[in-house]
Design a protein around this motif. Structure first.
Motif, PDB file in Angstrom:
ATOM      1  N   ALA A 288      19.724 -23.390  -1.827  1.00  0.00           N
ATOM      2  CA  ALA A 288      21.177 -23.516  -1.644  1.00  0.00           C
ATOM      3  C   ALA A 288      21.898 -23.631  -2.978  1.00  0.00           C
ATOM      4  O   ALA A 288      23.049 -23.200  -3.104  1.00  0.00           O
TER       5      ALA A 288
ATOM      6  N   SER B 211      25.030 -21.204  -3.482  1.00  0.00           N
ATOM      7  CA  SER B 211      26.391 -21.734  -3.637  1.00  0.00           C
ATOM      8  C   SER B 211      26.992 -21.336  -4.981  1.00  0.00           C
ATOM      9  O   SER B 211      28.181 -21.043  -5.081  1.00  0.00           O
TER      10      SER B 211
ATOM     11  N   SER C 112      20.507 -22.250   4.848  1.00  0.00           N
ATOM     12  CA  SER C 112      21.411 -21.931   3.732  1.00  0.00           C
ATOM     13  C   SER C 112      21.624 -20.429   3.606  1.00  0.00           C
ATOM     14  O   SER C 112      22.761 -19.961   3.430  1.00  0.00           O
TER      15      SER C 112
ATOM     16  N   TYR D 191      25.066 -18.304   4.093  1.00  0.00           N
ATOM     17  CA  TYR D 191      25.505 -17.375   3.042  1.00  0.00           C
ATOM     18  C   TYR D 191      25.757 -15.986   3.634  1.00  0.00           C
ATOM     19  O   TYR D 191      26.753 -15.327   3.297  1.00  0.00           O
TER      20      TYR D 191
ATOM     21  N   TYR E  69      24.721 -25.456   3.264  1.00  0.00           N
ATOM     22  CA  TYR E  69      24.093 -25.714   1.971  1.00  0.00           C
ATOM     23  C   TYR E  69      23.418 -27.083   1.920  1.00  0.00           C
ATOM     24  O   TYR E  69      22.445 -27.278   1.195  1.00  0.00           O
TER      25      TYR E  69
END
Length: 703
Positions: free
Chosen positions: A46, A50, A130, A134, A203
């Motif tokens: 993550a 991110s 995660s 995304y 996340y």
């Protein structure tokens, strides 16, 4: 739809755009993957995702700008307007083609957690949640770009407008904070366009049902609005222009309202349904102990959060929601310090940080500082604090127990004879169990107070007077309990030893030396690592930790008194021996006069007289419960201190939830392998993709 999908997908991969998109996406994510996961050793993909999410601001506009705008410019859209194919099939086919290009890069990223697992422990559920979040973020952005491309015939304008839209959704939480820190109708409307905040759950290791529904709704609306945009142009050549336009506007309104209503309904679902916790330690769930406690709660309690409802810690919010769902007696209210600046002063004389919690019942209140909600550790590599634990449940459940309990649990630390202080680090470990430690000087007191559930005697350096010793005996004979540490002293301790003798114990004058290498630390035989016996008191450390006891003396046990029940907690190996003349000792070797082991180093003795039972726990090291010794064994001595106290006190509700570890173990990646993987993922794969796209595009033009 299938034919449209194949044609658009072929168009992307017969030009540079599709290959460039994949190469740029993988380059950006791989850069952070190598930096965070391979070189720094973090086991969370993550972090890379991110950090790389900003790429959507540029990649999505490039991918979507030509999908409909170019056709409109070249008048090819007339084929769509007149084709005997439903418009929605054409739009979905184009969207799926772009989604396939994007997901092709995501599929490669799916292998990264597997690569990480070769070098340490990786929570695969967290990793792929995660990646899923995304992917949803990117697919939602593509749907927006698709719609924008349908309303203009300029690729440049489509690209710029899509960039602006993606930038706004990316920065919306910051924009709303600037508009209002407390939240209002404008910020609530604008938060409907906040993409970034909804990614935090994914996340952080929680599958957000509400977040997934939101992104899917955005995708659906993006496709729907695109269909309506094309339908509107189709209807302009119809004789039923007015009627069709009215129908289209009505349908858009109905679908938009339905989408908003669906998300509102999902947001009203219980938190346990909205968020599925996939973290290793169930960071954002409440334990069975807390659930059982809340099921028995019969008193109304209000938890005040010193933050605005629109700008606060979302992790804390989710945990508090689970408390509300588990008990109808729990109410959560937000108090923005900028609106209520004096609110916290009603409950504490000291400064209370923003984000802190105040738990209040009709009996009493307790302030939980925001800094106590997370456990931190100083990183000497970066000279900064890093978060290592999440303790909202532990702190809140403790506070609820405190404010609803009938009586406080009080322990007195005896002073006046050179005793060591109970440091804040150790007394603080009892706070969560609602045990209050207060100092008590026997010289100024006729007796130990009746509210003392236990006393602590920390390594007295001088003997007690006969009066002080009798006060201790009277307290214990009346059913009191004590935690005692003793060490080597020059002075005779006859009066104090008289207390221990009633419990069948005596402390020697010989300082223990270990001959067994596995039972001492730092090549110093005086630095004992005792054998931990399996008992209720030592259960929290036995088998998992070491206890550090430097310069200990031995405890002798006398089992002749049938009124005493003695339990061994800590002991030396059989090869240990005691230095009889420690002041004149010149070596670690055994000398004449030294006493053979093994020795007891920690003992619990329970004594029953006239139906009254008392317990003393004795450790034969004067520094066992100091910060310096505790640091040597990563907090194990403090854990033993806490469990020892908890075993001799009785709280109204005995519940203490341990801190939930925030970090899993670090990855150990050899530098050579990290560099090799980095070269492949950051350079080789993206370059191969880009060169492939260039070669295909050049060959196609030559044809």
């Amino acid at each position: 739809m299938k034919a449209i999908y194949k044609r658009e997908l072929k168009a992307y991969f017969q030009s540079v755009i599709g290959w460039l998109f994949c190469a740029a996406t993988l380059f950006c994510i791989s850069l952070y993957f190598v930096s965070y996961n391979l070189l720094s050793g973090y086991s969370y993909i993550a972090y890379a995702l991110s950090s790389g999410a900003f790429l959507f601001l540029f990649s999505v506009p490039i991918l979507t700008m030509r999908i409909l705008a170019e056709e409109k410019k070249q008048k090819i859209d007339q084929l769509i307007l007149t084709a005997p194919v439903p418009v929605w099939k054409i739009v979905v086919g184009k969207y799926l083609a772009m989604a396939t290009v994007f997901l092709s890069a995501v599929v490669v990223v799916c292998f990264y957690p597997i690569i990480m697992s070769f070098f340490g422990t990786v929570n695969m559920a967290e990793a792929y949640v995660s990646i899923f979040g995304y992917a949803l973020y990117g697919l939602a952005g593509i749907a927006i770009g698709l719609f924008i491309s349908s309303i203009t015939e300029s690729q440049v304008i489509a690209m710029v407008l899509t960039f602006v839209a993606m930038f706004i959704t990316y920065m919306m939480s910051g924009i709303t904070s600037m508009i209002s820190s407390t939240g209002n109708i404008i910020t609530k409307i604008l938060n409907c366009f906040d993409f970034g905040s909804r990614m935090s759950d994914f996340y952080n290791g929680a599958f957000s049902v509400s977040g997934a529904v939101y992104y899917l709704t955005v995708i659906g609306l993006g496709i729907f609005f695109t269909v309506q945009s094309i339908q509107k142009r189709r209807y302009t050549i119809s004789t039923k222009k007015l009627k069709a336009g009215a129908y289209s506007s009505t349908l858009i309104l109905i679908v938009t309202v339905a989408a908003v209503f669906l998300n509102l309904m999902v947001n009203e679902l219980p938190e346990s349904i909205q968020t599925i916790d996939v973290t290793n330690n169930k960071l954002y769930s409440i334990t069975e102990d807390t659930e059982n406690f809340l099921a028995q709660l019969s008193e109304d309690v209000t938890i005040y959060v010193l933050a605005s409802e629109s700008n606060h810690d979302t992790n804390v919010e989710k945990t508090l929601k689970k408390y509300q769902e588990a008990s109808s007696h729990i109410t959560v209210e937000y108090k923005d310090p900028s609106v209520y600046p004096a609110f916290a002063s009603q409950y504490s004389d000291s400064s209370v940080s923003s984000g802190s919690l105040i738990v209040e019942s009709s009996k009493r209140s307790k302030v939980i500082d925001y800094n106590d909600l997370y456990e931190t550790e100083f990183d000497y590599n970066t000279y900064s604090n890093s978060v290592t634990g999440y303790d909202v449940e532990g702190q809140v459940t403790s506070a609820l127990s405190y404010v609803t309990g009938e009586n406080n649990t009080k322990v007195y630390a005896i002073t006046g004879h050179g005793e060591a202080d109970v440091t804040e680090n150790f007394s603080g470990s009892l706070t969560k169990a609602n045990v209050e430690v207060e100092s008590l000087n026997l010289i100024s007191e006729e007796s130990i107070p009746e509210d003392a559930q236990a006393i602590i005697i920390m390594a007295p350096q001088s003997d007690y007077s006969s009066d002080d010793a009798q006060k201790i005996k009277d307290y214990l004979n009346n059913g009191g309990n004590a935690l005692i540490t003793m060490g080597w002293t020059e002075d005779s301790m006859d009066n104090f030893n008289g207390i221990l003798e009633e419990y069948g114990l005596s402390v020697g004058k010989e300082v223990v030396i270990e001959s067994n290498v596995g039972n001492y630390a730092q090549n110093n035989p005086f630095y004992l690592l005792p054998t931990i016996q399996s008992t209720e008191i030592t259960s929290s450390v036995a088998g998992n930790y070491y206890i550090f006891m430097p310069y200990s003396v031995g405890i002798t046990v006398n089992n002749d008194d049938e009124n005493n029940s003695i339990t061994t907690l800590l002991s030396t190996s059989d090869s240990a021996y005691g230095k009889a003349d420690i002041q004149n000792a010149t070596s670690y070797e055994k000398e004449d006069g030294d006493v053979d082991g093994p020795f007891y180093l920690g003992v619990s003795s329970e004594r029953t007289i006239d139906d009254k039972t008392s317990t003393i726990i004795v450790y034969s090291c004067d520094s066992i419960f100091t910060d310096e010794a505790d640091t040597m064994v990563a907090g194990a001595n403090k854990e033993l201190f806490k469990s020892s106290i908890n075993s001799i006190v009785t709280a109204d509700v005995s519940i203490s939830i341990p801190v939930k570890e925030y970090e899993t173990s670090y990855l150990t990646v050899p530098q050579l392998q990290a560099v090799l993987i980095g070269v492949i993922t950051i350079l080789v794969i993206p370059v191969i993709l880009l060169l492939t796209g260039i070669v295909i595009a050049v060959r196609r033009r030559k044809k």
